[in-house]
Write an enzyme that holds these catalytic residues in place. Structure first.
Site, PDB file in Angstrom:
ATOM      1  N   HIS A 248       0.848  -1.191   0.000  1.00  0.00           N
ATOM      2  CA  HIS A 248       0.000   0.000   0.000  1.00  0.00           C
ATOM      3  C   HIS A 248       0.881   1.237   0.000  1.00  0.00           C
ATOM      4  O   HIS A 248       1.963   1.229   0.575  1.00  0.00           O
ATOM      5  CB  HIS A 248      -0.909   0.011   1.245  1.00  0.00           C
ATOM      6  N   GLU A 301      -7.904  -4.922  -0.624  1.00  0.00           N
ATOM      7  CA  GLU A 301      -8.396  -5.720  -1.754  1.00  0.00           C
ATOM      8  C   GLU A 301      -8.297  -7.219  -1.498  1.00  0.00           C
ATOM      9  O   GLU A 301      -9.003  -8.003  -2.128  1.00  0.00           O
ATOM     10  CB  GLU A 301      -7.627  -5.369  -3.035  1.00  0.00           C
TER      11      GLU A 301
END
Ligand code: COA
Length: 355
Positions: A248, A301
């Protein structure tokens, strides 16, 4: 500008003050409209979360019921969407369909229209591509239940609705990510909310932002069983590919939303959940060894893929389902940008030929 700062990814550059959400990447903490994400998901329906983020953005006060009315109004547009629903990609279909909404000049009204339209258009896309007629909204249902029903054509189980509702709340807003920034840039030129949302859908489509959950499910399918996880992941990295659902831009620890979604999907007894945990643990170990200086943990996700699959949504619809929720966050940022922001116009450094 005497001392220009160059940052091609704009990391750490603050371009807005916001009351909508705050991401603490070091601590793995996400606050949305004054609530920790864990608490928001446990205590708020999606409708309540929409009211909270729009209020934080400075919207006129709205009632939860207006969301259902907006779905009904959007369905009237479906016969006039032309070939928008024939697009092979759900995000392209959503972008083109949302472009049919007419901006009214009233941001709160436009926000409701866009939030109500997103699930209607995505579900209509799914029905059209599978050769079935689009199903109209049922205003007596929640946003999550109606979205599932309009997609699958059957009344969803209470457990599926609860899990999807928790998902929609969890991803409703997330600081100044790429699509939200896009929406704010468009708004900063004094453009309308519908244009901002359409642009944001385009930014969300990419696999580095919202397009990862479909590929995460493909990965889980390809791995099949926990024992295969490590060699499969090593082969993927050797081929120069990234592990989807890992890493991320902001988080240096596990994305807090991964834990919320992992908890939300548990009651559905998804057979993929155990596999997902094993793959996450193998991927974390491998990436730790490969990149000891760059923590790369599971992002939102990873468990989005498991949850959306478990509630019965097709994987081609995962990124668009993210947009169904995030439209509210984008709209809140449009409202806030309109009230507090100014034209966003960064600079570039010319490295071409001089005359
Ligand atoms: N798998 C393998 N390596 C990864 C990785 C992943 N998922 N994510 C980052 N890396 C590596 C990069 O290759 C890079 O290595 P290098 O320095 O040797 O080139 C390093 O870690 C830093 O990556 P960088 O691209 O600078 O990080 P970023 O902040 O720009 O990227 C993401 C963040 C999310 C785009 C990135 O982690 C990624 O592509 N993840 C997979 C896609 C995904 O899950 N997207 C959903 C995001 S919510």
């Amino acid at each position: 500008m005497t001392n220009p700062i160059t940052s091609s990814g704009l990391e750490g550059i603050v371009v807005a003050e916001t009351r909508i959400s705050d991401v603490d990447g070091e601590a793995g903490r996400l606050v949305i409209a004054g609530h920790e994400v864990e608490r928001l998901a446990a205590t708020h329906t999606y409708e309540q979360a929409v009211v909270a983020v729009l209020a934080a953005g400075g919207a006129r006060s709205i009632a939860e019921l207006q969301l259902a009315a907006a779905r009904v109004a959007a369905f009237e547009l479906v016969p006039r969407l032309g070939d928008a629903l024939g697009q092979p990609d759900a995000m392209d279909a959503l972008r083109t369909s949302l472009g049919h909404l007419r901006p009214t000049g009233d941001d709160t009204a436009d926000a409701l229209a866009a939030i109500g339209a997103a699930p209607v258009f995505v579900a209509a896309w799914h029905r059209t591509r599978t050769g079935a007629a689009p199903i109209g909204p049922d205003a007596s249902l929640s946003h999550a239940a109606d979205y599932l029903r309009m997609t699958t054509g059957t009344v969803p189980s209470a457990a599926a609705v609860k899990a999807l509702d928790a998902y929609l709340v969890t991803v409703i807003d997330h600081g100044l990510n790429a699509s939200t920034f896009t929406a704010r840039v468009i708004t900063s030129t004094a453009s309308d909310l519908i244009s901002a949302v359409v642009g944001a859908v385009g930014a969300l489509k990419g696999p580095l932002h919202g397009g990862a959950p479909g590929p995460v499910l493909d990965m889980l399918d390809a791995i099949g069983e926990p024992a295969v996880a490590e060699p499969w992941l090593l082969a993927e990295l050797a081929a120069g590919r990234r592990i989807m659902g890992m890493g991320h831009r902001v988080y240096r620890v596990r994305d807090p939303r991964a834990a919320v979604l992992e908890t939300a999907v548990r009651p559905l007894a998804s057979r993929r959940l155990e596999l997902a945990r094993a793959v996450e643990s193998a991927a974390s170990k491998i990436l730790r060894e490969r990149k000891p200086d760059r923590p790369l943990a599971a992002n939102v996700e990873f468990y989005t893929a498991v949850l959306l699959d478990a509630v019965g949504l097709p994987r081609e619809q995962f990124a668009a389902t993210f947009a169904v929720s995030r439209t509210a966050g984008w709209a809140a940022h449009v409202l806030e940008q309109r009230r507090t922001g100014r034209l966003i116009r960064p600079a570039s450094r010319y490295i071409g030929k001089l005359p």
